[in-house]
Scaffold this active site. Structure first.
Site, PDB file in Angstrom:
ATOM      1  CG  HIS A  97      42.839  51.029 -46.930  1.00 31.17           C
ATOM      2  ND1 HIS A  97      44.186  51.262 -46.867  1.00 31.17           N
ATOM      3  CD2 HIS A  97      42.901  50.502 -48.222  1.00 31.17           C
ATOM      4  CE1 HIS A  97      44.899  51.213 -47.945  1.00 31.17           C
ATOM      5  NE2 HIS A  97      44.103  50.562 -48.756  1.00 31.17           N
ATOM      6  CD  GLU A 115      42.166  50.224 -52.131  1.00 31.25           C
ATOM      7  OE1 GLU A 115      42.962  49.533 -52.718  1.00 31.25           O
ATOM      8  OE2 GLU A 115      42.343  51.037 -51.385  1.00 31.25           O
ATOM      9  CG  HIS A 172      43.893  45.394 -50.110  1.00 33.64           C
ATOM     10  ND1 HIS A 172      43.275  45.859 -48.940  1.00 33.64           N
ATOM     11  CD2 HIS A 172      44.811  46.506 -50.746  1.00 33.64           C
ATOM     12  CE1 HIS A 172      43.561  47.255 -48.913  1.00 33.64           C
ATOM     13  NE2 HIS A 172      44.640  47.492 -49.854  1.00 33.64           N
ATOM     14  NE  ARG A 192      54.125  50.090 -45.686  1.00 32.76           N
ATOM     15  CZ  ARG A 192      54.656  51.193 -45.313  1.00 32.76           C
ATOM     16  NH1 ARG A 192      54.946  51.418 -43.940  1.00 32.76           N
ATOM     17  NH2 ARG A 192      54.934  52.359 -45.995  1.00 32.76           N
TER      18      ARG A 192
END
Length: 315
Positions: A97, A115, A172, A192
């Site tokens: 991200h 996150e 991740h 992705r």
């Protein structure tokens, strides 16, 4: 303003990697491949809705826009957080991200996405992808182009109760057989890197975002050194899991009765085990596994009673 705990009705997202394990929270899930429960969501791609009290029927986004006093009148053009429960029935794509600045420029003003994950449950020997082994961006790009995934990706075995901080720029992936609660910035931007050559329902390979992924990935990777702080209060044990610029996250283990005070702009609480009740101004509010409740600004003193585990977040 009306000061009371606000219980939210989550929304659910169908995902190619999803399953049916969210039924363990008492949810009537809408898809056979339900991958995500958006518990506290105020995003254009999904809004959770208040299901009790004076604000019943309003979305979290509407509360933010029309009743900012519930959030201590804090500044911002959008509610800052998004809480999810994810059921990884299959491996998720390997992804990364962007940070706030990159997302603002390249994703039409979207927030970046830092996150963190609390592992609620998982199968034995379950693994996540957490970081990479490339030393430079050039090496990262070369290993991706050559599909040297075994050399590039860093695998970590997980167990229930583990916690991981995943700042923007971290490559991740959540592995098969893992159920997690994710606290994140209010963003839905994902790049992705690799998707196991999976095809969607129409037989197409899912889109990859290699150039953007390389541009935003932190190189080299350094795992965050976390140290959980534990505080005991009567029948409540508070595990402080993370404090970072985007959010604070705690795990609360309740076994009995305890008195607390809510002095923050807001608090989000997700019940991941057990049941109990919250007592506020002589009114009782019952909660159980799968409930998500927001305690607004100026909530003040209250009591908790029961046997339950909660993941609790704020800014």
């Amino acid at each position: 303003m009306k000061i009371e705990p606000l219980f939210f009705e989550p929304i659910f997202k169908e995902r190619i990697w999803g399953g049916k394990n969210l039924t363990s929270f008492g949810y009537d899930i809408p898809f056979n491949q339900t991958g995500e429960c958006w518990a506290f969501a105020a995003h254009s791609n999904g809004q959770s809705v208040v299901k009790n009290g004076a604000y019943k029927g309003l979305s979290l986004g509407e509360l933010w826009e029309k009743h900012r006093e519930l959030f201590g009148n804090i500044a911002g053009d959008r509610f800052p957080l998004l809480t999810k429960i994810l059921d990884a029935n299959q491996d998720l794509s390997v992804q990364v991200h962007p940070n706030d600045e990159y997302a603002r420029i390249h994703e039409n003003g979207e927030l970046g996405k830092t996150e963190c994950w609390y592992i609620i449950d998982c199968k034995e020997n379950a693994e996540i992808i957490y970081g990479h082994h490339a030393k430079t961006q050039e090496e990262l790009m070369r290993m991706i182009k050559n599909e040297e995934w075994d050399k590039l990706l860093r695998s970590v075995k997980v167990k229930p109760g583990d916690f991981f901080y995943v700042p923007s720029g971290t490559i991740h992936a959540i592995g098969e057989g893992i159920l997690i609660l994710e606290t994140q910035q209010n963003s839905d931007t994902t790049y992705r890197v690799y998707d196991y050559n999976r095809k969607d329902s129409e037989g197409n390979l899912r889109e990859l975002h290699i150039q953007k992924s390389v541009e935003v990935t932190t190189v080299p990777f350094t795992a965050s050194a976390l140290k959980t702080k534990i505080k005991k209060m009567d029948a409540l044990t508070i595990h402080s899991l993370i404090e970072c610029p985007s959010f604070t996250v705690q795990k609360w283990d309740l076994d009995g009765t305890t008195s607390l005070g809510q002095q923050k702009p807001f608090v989000l609480a997700s019940v991941i085990y057990g049941e109990g009740k919250l007592i506020h101004k002589e009114k009782q509010y019952y909660f159980k596994k799968g409930d998500h409740l927001l305690l607004p600004s100026e909530f003040g003193e209250y009591e908790l009673f029961g046997k339950a585990n909660l993941i609790v977040s704020s800014i």
